[in-house]
Design a protein around this motif. Structure first.
Motif, PDB file in Angstrom:
ATOM      1  N   SER A 143       0.829  -1.208   0.000  1.00 54.02           N
ATOM      2  CA  SER A 143       0.000   0.000   0.000  1.00 54.02           C
ATOM      3  C   SER A 143       0.863   1.256   0.000  1.00 54.02           C
ATOM      4  N   VAL A 144       1.876   1.275   0.858  1.00 52.45           N
ATOM      5  CA  VAL A 144       2.762   2.440   0.939  1.00 52.45           C
ATOM      6  C   VAL A 144       3.542   2.625  -0.355  1.00 52.45           C
ATOM      7  N   GLU A 145       4.126   1.542  -0.854  1.00 48.80           N
ATOM      8  CA  GLU A 145       4.957   1.653  -2.048  1.00 48.80           C
ATOM      9  C   GLU A 145       4.129   2.005  -3.280  1.00 48.80           C
ATOM     10  N   ARG A 146       2.899   1.539  -3.344  1.00 46.76           N
ATOM     11  CA  ARG A 146       2.042   1.906  -4.470  1.00 46.76           C
ATOM     12  C   ARG A 146       1.726   3.395  -4.446  1.00 46.76           C
ATOM     13  N   MET A 147       1.476   3.943  -3.260  1.00 43.99           N
ATOM     14  CA  MET A 147       1.206   5.372  -3.164  1.00 43.99           C
ATOM     15  C   MET A 147       2.422   6.195  -3.578  1.00 43.99           C
ATOM     16  N   LYS A 148       3.617   5.731  -3.228  1.00 47.59           N
ATOM     17  CA  LYS A 148       4.834   6.410  -3.677  1.00 47.59           C
ATOM     18  C   LYS A 148       4.924   6.379  -5.200  1.00 47.59           C
ATOM     19  N   PHE A 149       4.633   5.211  -5.777  1.00 49.60           N
ATOM     20  CA  PHE A 149       4.683   5.064  -7.231  1.00 49.60           C
ATOM     21  C   PHE A 149       3.668   5.984  -7.904  1.00 49.60           C
ATOM     22  N   SER A 153       4.922   8.969 -10.378  1.00 48.50           N
ATOM     23  CA  SER A 153       4.483   8.703 -11.752  1.00 48.50           C
ATOM     24  C   SER A 153       3.335   9.613 -12.164  1.00 48.50           C
ATOM     25  N   GLN A 154       2.901  10.477 -11.226  1.00 50.46           N
ATOM     26  CA  GLN A 154       1.794  11.401 -11.458  1.00 50.46           C
ATOM     27  C   GLN A 154       0.532  10.670 -11.910  1.00 50.46           C
ATOM     28  N   ILE A 155       0.247   9.582 -11.205  1.00 46.04           N
ATOM     29  CA  ILE A 155      -1.013   8.870 -11.400  1.00 46.04           C
ATOM     30  C   ILE A 155      -2.015   9.462 -10.416  1.00 46.04           C
ATOM     31  N   HIS A 156      -2.984  10.159 -10.927  1.00 52.44           N
ATOM     32  CA  HIS A 156      -3.946  10.852 -10.074  1.00 52.44           C
ATOM     33  C   HIS A 156      -5.210   9.997  -9.960  1.00 52.44           C
ATOM     34  N   CYS A 157      -5.327   9.301  -8.848  1.00 52.63           N
ATOM     35  CA  CYS A 157      -6.470   8.414  -8.667  1.00 52.63           C
ATOM     36  C   CYS A 157      -6.868   8.374  -7.199  1.00 52.63           C
ATOM     37  N   ASN A 158      -8.048   7.865  -6.953  1.00 52.05           N
ATOM     38  CA  ASN A 158      -8.528   7.641  -5.593  1.00 52.05           C
ATOM     39  C   ASN A 158      -8.292   6.182  -5.221  1.00 52.05           C
ATOM     40  N   ASN A 159      -7.836   5.954  -3.990  1.00 53.28           N
ATOM     41  CA  ASN A 159      -7.550   4.603  -3.512  1.00 53.28           C
ATOM     42  C   ASN A 159      -8.583   4.175  -2.477  1.00 53.28           C
ATOM     43  N   TYR A 160      -9.018   2.928  -2.582  1.00 51.62           N
ATOM     44  CA  TYR A 160     -10.027   2.397  -1.677  1.00 51.62           C
ATOM     45  C   TYR A 160      -9.735   0.925  -1.377  1.00 51.62           C
ATOM     46  N   LEU A 217       7.153  -5.980  -8.145  1.00 52.71           N
ATOM     47  CA  LEU A 217       8.039  -4.882  -8.532  1.00 52.71           C
ATOM     48  C   LEU A 217       7.470  -4.082  -9.696  1.00 52.71           C
ATOM     49  N   ASP A 218       6.828  -4.754 -10.633  1.00 54.84           N
ATOM     50  CA  ASP A 218       6.202  -4.030 -11.742  1.00 54.84           C
ATOM     51  C   ASP A 218       5.112  -3.096 -11.238  1.00 54.84           C
ATOM     52  N   TRP A 219       4.485  -3.462 -10.136  1.00 55.39           N
ATOM     53  CA  TRP A 219       3.357  -2.687  -9.606  1.00 55.39           C
ATOM     54  C   TRP A 219       3.812  -1.485  -8.788  1.00 55.39           C
ATOM     55  N   ILE A 220       4.975  -1.591  -8.145  1.00 53.38           N
ATOM     56  CA  ILE A 220       5.417  -0.494  -7.282  1.00 53.38           C
ATOM     57  C   ILE A 220       6.609   0.279  -7.848  1.00 53.38           C
ATOM     58  N   VAL A 221       7.202  -0.233  -8.932  1.00 52.96           N
ATOM     59  CA  VAL A 221       8.333   0.458  -9.559  1.00 52.96           C
ATOM     60  C   VAL A 221       8.014   0.828 -11.000  1.00 52.96           C
ATOM     61  N   GLY A 222       7.294  -0.054 -11.694  1.00 54.25           N
ATOM     62  CA  GLY A 222       6.909   0.230 -13.071  1.00 54.25           C
ATOM     63  C   GLY A 222       7.872  -0.371 -14.079  1.00 54.25           C
TER      64      GLY A 222
END
Length: 222
Positions: A143-149, A153-160, A217-222
């Motif tokens: 959860s933390v690493e995805r929010m950093k990504f 990466s300027q992904i503007h979304c809402n998380n739930y 890693l693909d999910w949190i680093v790209g």
């Protein structure tokens, strides 16, 4: 997953030295500096609140129930949680819903910005093969690493998160414009689980993926 991401930890090769550093962070920062920020006078209550949250990572948390367990009002619990959010110790994720009768949205899930701080609070730095909370650590870490990504990466979304009253649930949901993405967190993947039936029926347009040790890693680093 055990010691978290403080950069200073790279200086320490010894397991005990890393533990001592994180205990120092907890005592000097959490239980000293934070108390000075907003006039919080009861450090024991603050620490007890953090322990309760630490043992409920990935689960819905009722502020009213926390207050009953701690002998505090709901408003005081809310103020403490708001303070801990402002100083980047905790963050919360709300429930996703388009059907309020079936889906749970009343309570939030709380996560720590750092797994090492969470483990210091519960005083458990055991190795993963000796722990019963690997799933919680994995969920908090992702959860933390995805929010950093998302941020860099300027992904503007809402998380739930998503859960129904009959216990169907999804760990992480992203809403970006008209796109809806669902993710399930599994530390060890024996077989690929299917999306919950209620989710597939309610949101057939949404994507669904499982994040595990083989693809994270693909999910949190790209």
């Amino acid at each position: 997953m055990i010691f978290g991401g403080y950069p200073e930890l790279i200086r320490y090769s010894d397991w005990k030295e890393k533990e001592d550093y994180l205990y120092q962070i907890m005592n000097d920062y959490l239980l000293k500096d934070i108390l000075m920020v907003d006039g919080v006078k009861n450090s024991d209550k603050l620490y007890s609140l953090l322990r309760l949250i630490a043992f409920q990572v990935g689960k819905e948390v009722s502020q009213e129930e926390l207050g009953k367990q701690l002998g505090m009002s709901k408003n005081t619990v809310e103020r403490y949680l708001d303070l801990l959010s402002k100083v980047f110790v905790l963050f919360k994720i709300g429930g996703y819903s388009r059907n309020l009768r079936k889906e749970i949205v009343k309570n939030s899930r709380w996560y720590f910005y750092d797994n090492g701080v969470r483990n210091a609070i519960i005083q458990n730095f055991n190795r993963l093969d000796l722990r019963a909370d690997v799933g919680e650590l994995w969920e908090n870490y992702l959860s933390v690493e995805r929010m950093k990504f998302q941020n860099y990466s300027q992904i503007h979304c809402n998380n739930y998160f998503w859960r129904t009253y009959d216990q169907q649930e999804i760990d992480w949901v992203e809403e970006e414009g008209d796109q809806l993405r669902a993710f399930e967190f599994k530390h060890q993947l024996s077989k690929k689980p299917k999306a919950p039936a209620a989710w597939g029926k309610a949101y057939p347009e949404a994507s669904y993926n499982v994040i595990h040790t083989g693809n994270y890693l693909d999910w949190i680093v790209g």
